[in-house]
Enzyme design. Structure first.
Site, mmCIF file in Angstrom:
data_model
loop_
_atom_site.group_PDB
_atom_site.id
_atom_site.type_symbol
_atom_site.label_atom_id
_atom_site.label_comp_id
_atom_site.label_asym_id
_atom_site.label_seq_id
_atom_site.Cartn_x
_atom_site.Cartn_y
_atom_site.Cartn_z
ATOM 1 N N HIS A 40 0.838 -1.203 0.000
ATOM 2 C CA HIS A 40 0.000 0.000 0.000
ATOM 3 C C HIS A 40 0.875 1.256 0.000
ATOM 4 C CE1 HIS A 40 -3.392 -2.614 0.945
ATOM 5 N NE2 HIS A 40 -4.204 -1.578 0.801
ATOM 6 N N LYS A 98 -9.889 -9.693 6.668
ATOM 7 C CA LYS A 98 -10.568 -10.215 7.853
ATOM 8 C C LYS A 98 -10.637 -9.125 8.911
ATOM 9 C CE LYS A 98 -6.625 -12.150 10.317
ATOM 10 N NZ LYS A 98 -5.986 -13.335 10.856
#
Length: 188
Positions: A40, A98
């Site tokens: 990222h 998650k």
């Protein structure tokens, strides 16, 4: 009402994701890109190395042996809370991981994308629905590189929908409410 039948989607995603509701079951096929923290940061600083329009990012550091994905369980998505906005601004329509994401990401998804949840501990199951296509930023190492993966009906649940409904926040609120009720009984 939440659908009991899985909605089948194929990347790149378009406006069809706007109709999904938190709790809906989805089977996702097509290309996804893995990305964890370092990926990222690299994409934010150097540019996104794939077409982000309709793309799906999987918060995952897969185990890859030669040309085969051995395991590909999700990592905790909350680690990418502050790093997801630029991807959504560029046209990414889905995030997979998650544990849910924060209110900032929930608002960034509003009207344009969804967060899909995949159960932690099911890395081998995930890998059984995947084929390796390629890799970007291999210098980041196996866990942090951006892996291009072709999915074949990966089972997911919509955790946050494009209307701002958040399955994780709802469960937290219900648990806190239940704990408050039970906590009051103990003190009586």
């Amino acid at each position: 009402m939440v659908s009991t039948k899985a909605v089948r989607l194929t990347t790149p995603l378009s406006d069809e994701v706007l109709a999904l509701k938190a709790g809906d079951r989805v089977e996702l096929s097509g290309i996804v890109y893995t990305a964890r923290d370092e990926a990222h940061l690299r994409m934010r600083n150097e540019g996104i190395p794939f077409d982000p329009k309709g793309a799906v990012i999987y918060h995952c550091g897969p185990v890859v042996k030669e040309t085969k994905i051995i395991a590909a369980g999700p990592t905790t998505s909350a680690r990418m809370n502050s790093l997801s906005g630029f991807l959504l601004d560029a046209g990414v329509r889905g995030l997979i991981g998650k544990g849910g994401m924060d209110a900032t990401v929930r608002e960034q998804l509003r009207g344009r994308g969804v967060y899909f949840a995949f159960t932690g501990g099911c890395a081998a199951l995930a890998a059984s629905h995947m084929a390796l296509v390629g890799v970007r930023f291999p210098d980041l190492g196996m866990a942090e590189a951006v892996w291009e993966i072709r999915l074949d009906r990966l089972p997911l649940v919509v955790g946050i929908d494009a209307q701002g409904n958040d399955l994780f926040a709802t469960v937290r609120e219900q648990a806190q409410h239940a704990a408050g009720i039970h906590g009051n009984r103990r003190s009586a």
